[in-house]
Design an enzyme around this catalytic site. Sequence first.
Site, mmCIF file in Angstrom:
data_model
loop_
_atom_site.group_PDB
_atom_site.id
_atom_site.type_symbol
_atom_site.label_atom_id
_atom_site.label_comp_id
_atom_site.label_asym_id
_atom_site.label_seq_id
_atom_site.Cartn_x
_atom_site.Cartn_y
_atom_site.Cartn_z
ATOM 1 N N ARG A 1 -1.803 12.651 10.073
ATOM 2 C CA ARG A 1 -0.618 13.458 10.405
ATOM 3 C C ARG A 1 -0.478 14.628 9.442
ATOM 4 N NH1 ARG A 1 2.844 8.211 11.885
ATOM 5 N NH2 ARG A 1 2.175 8.115 14.060
ATOM 6 N N ASP B 1 3.653 -0.703 11.489
ATOM 7 C CA ASP B 1 3.186 0.629 11.127
ATOM 8 C C ASP B 1 2.496 1.194 12.353
ATOM 9 O OD1 ASP B 1 2.409 2.305 8.348
ATOM 10 O OD2 ASP B 1 1.086 2.655 10.051
ATOM 11 N N ARG C 1 8.574 3.597 11.634
ATOM 12 C CA ARG C 1 9.655 3.135 10.762
ATOM 13 C C ARG C 1 10.959 2.891 11.508
ATOM 14 N NH1 ARG C 1 9.107 8.771 7.689
ATOM 15 N NH2 ARG C 1 7.050 7.869 7.555
ATOM 16 N N ASP D 1 0.789 -1.237 0.000
ATOM 17 C CA ASP D 1 0.000 0.000 0.000
ATOM 18 C C ASP D 1 0.822 1.288 0.000
ATOM 19 O OD1 ASP D 1 1.060 -0.092 2.542
ATOM 20 O OD2 ASP D 1 -0.857 0.013 3.603
ATOM 21 N N HIS D 2 2.099 1.228 0.359
ATOM 22 C CA HIS D 2 2.888 2.443 0.551
ATOM 23 C C HIS D 2 3.623 2.925 -0.703
ATOM 24 C CE1 HIS D 2 2.068 2.428 4.789
ATOM 25 N NE2 HIS D 2 3.009 3.305 5.066
#
Length: 753
Positions: A447, A159, A644, A94-95
Amino acid sequence: MFDLDLITKSYQELSAKIERAKKHLKRPLTLSEKILYAHLYGDQALSDFKRGIDYVDFAPDRVAMQDATAQMALLQFMNSGKSKTAVPSTVHCDHLIQASKNGLADLNDAIKINKEVYDFLESVSNKYGIGFWKPGAGIIHQVVLENYAFPGGMMIGTDSHTVNAGGLGMVAIGVGGADAVDVMAGMAWELKFPKLIGIKLTGKLSGWVAPKDIILKVAGILTVKGGTGAIIEYFGEGAKSISCTGKGTICNMGAEVGATTSTFGYDESMERYLRATGRAAVADLANGVKEHLTADPEVYASPEKYFDQVIEINLNELEPYINGPFTPDRATPISQMAEVAKENGWPTKIEVGLIGSCTNSSYEDISRSASLAQQAVNKKLKSKAEFTITPGSELVRYTIERDGFIDTFNQIGASVFANACGPCIGQWSRPGAEKGEKNTIIHSFNRNFSKRADGNPNTYAFVASPEIVTAMAIAGDLTFNPLTDYLSNEEGEMVKLDIPSGHELPAKGFDVEDAGYQAPAENGSSVVVKVAPDSSRLQLLQPFAAWDGENITGAKLLIKAKGKCTTDHISMAGPWLRFRGHLDNISNNMLIGAVNAFNEQANKVKNQLTGEYGEVPAVQRAYKAAGLPTIVVGDQNYGEGSSREHAAMEPRHLGVKAVIVKSFARIHETNLKKQGMLGLTFVNEADYDKIQEDDTFNFIDLNGFAPGKQLTLEIVHADQTQDTIKLNHTYNQQQIDWFKAGSALDLIRKQNL
């Protein structure tokens, strides 16, 4: 349906485990405690663990990894000596999909660009028994909520927004890849027993107010570090009135207050969601043990006796919030935004409104936003800002397309991006962002740190509910209040937007042609995982060097970071995501976003070998080549943000020995420990001010490193004057063993040889 046998077994054992814990503790239990005590690792002794003090070993039910973090996690797992994961595990692509043109085009581009990485992840998953969710399947947290989350369960994910699964009554915690390796290898997962924050919700949401507004208000109360080391448990009649996906939104953004996780007790909204997503069998099982899937009645009757902190929010009195810019905890009620924006000189013209992401892409969110888009069409309004939608999963995307919502959005000129993280994590090819112009965007993501969405430090990003974002995009004005204000339509008439309406779940049920799941091989022993030696994106890992047992002396200062230093500052995302599987290449982004306290600039530090200033990674590589150890100094809540682990692995790889700060964010401190780094805090925070640009550092008593024992650091200044300061640490003996071995993985490898 996934994991039915696992869930059945979990519920069969739940009653006995909880009764045993209650008998030992001689008191009622919160929901969080029930889940934690029901997931103690096999040889972990039962005890009345001290919150915020005792380290405890747990056995999570499953592991989830997104593609950016999965690369490093699986590269580490390959070195663990195991042939298959010990618990159910999944990878979600997905990233790495960049939002640029539209969903299909962007997905096809990503598959071509990232083929090497996707092939690697698919083959590793196939070999080690890991479920693989293909590119386009959706965002990890939405897919987990739809397929794997279950009330009373415990999971970890690589995550920070793994906490989203709390919307289905889990204790779901974001971790680094090394933690995931522990669990996938069948070892205990260690966590400091969390403190407990209880949030009592009374009343009921109505009008323009959405579940998002609850967590936006909580963020304003607790700030970005107020939940550190704690689980937030929501309860009360107000909690029961919120949809399951609404609960997920609230839990998701608990990461923005530093919480270990957030959760809700099992209720009818969760049952409805389980049945709607094809998991009626899980709902039936949960109904059979539902008294164990929420706190004991005495807890919610007298919460102050059982929680370390209690907050009460009356949903009848809550109004929509807009948080930001540049931090998710700057909370402004919408009724005050016009005044606050003017006072602060924020640009009030909204350039782009963005909805979706893992935080707010449920059917309920999209349907309520679509009702506003339809109003705009009916009332002859044109959206004055660009507008984008990022669906959270193919299940949701397919269903909202079937029900006409995408057509409705298209009528106001919206763009629908791929089922991926996209702009939320900086994967947004935004035209003109490189110019660095001052501008405002508003989104429903989680965020809004500087440069996070589009790389432009002058983009003022604000966070709000999807409904508010949609209304604000239509108005194009940050000072607009849809609750009270009117807009001029194409015919010059003054019209007002009505309260948005929507559906908790699709009336026709969810539907999808291909959800995007690929099961692993029954026997993966013959599967070959290939990593090209000359690859710029993947690199097999080499063990870190073990500690030599001596004091670290002659260390140089790499950088003294000033103010907010998140994992985005330490290891940026965006274009750097392509190097997440190549430790040496991604290390070229190490601390390039941190502000140097001595010159107020980013990525410009003094090289003590030459006296010249250079980029942080280049200066550190020079120190490494010269055989010189270094330290990094930081401010409050260092390492806030995404989980991360690259933010810990990069300095470890390049030769940084210690990170010394005023305080740490929880996950980053753990990640440093896992990678064999020294993560230390000033006993006296004022000692931060003693650090000078040309300092040299000597650890006086590291050779006596022991739990609960402070360390002593000698600071030698350029004029040869000295300061000696004390440093705290939170290492237990096992974590000290990680440091001694070189890293936690190095210790696992030695134990499995």
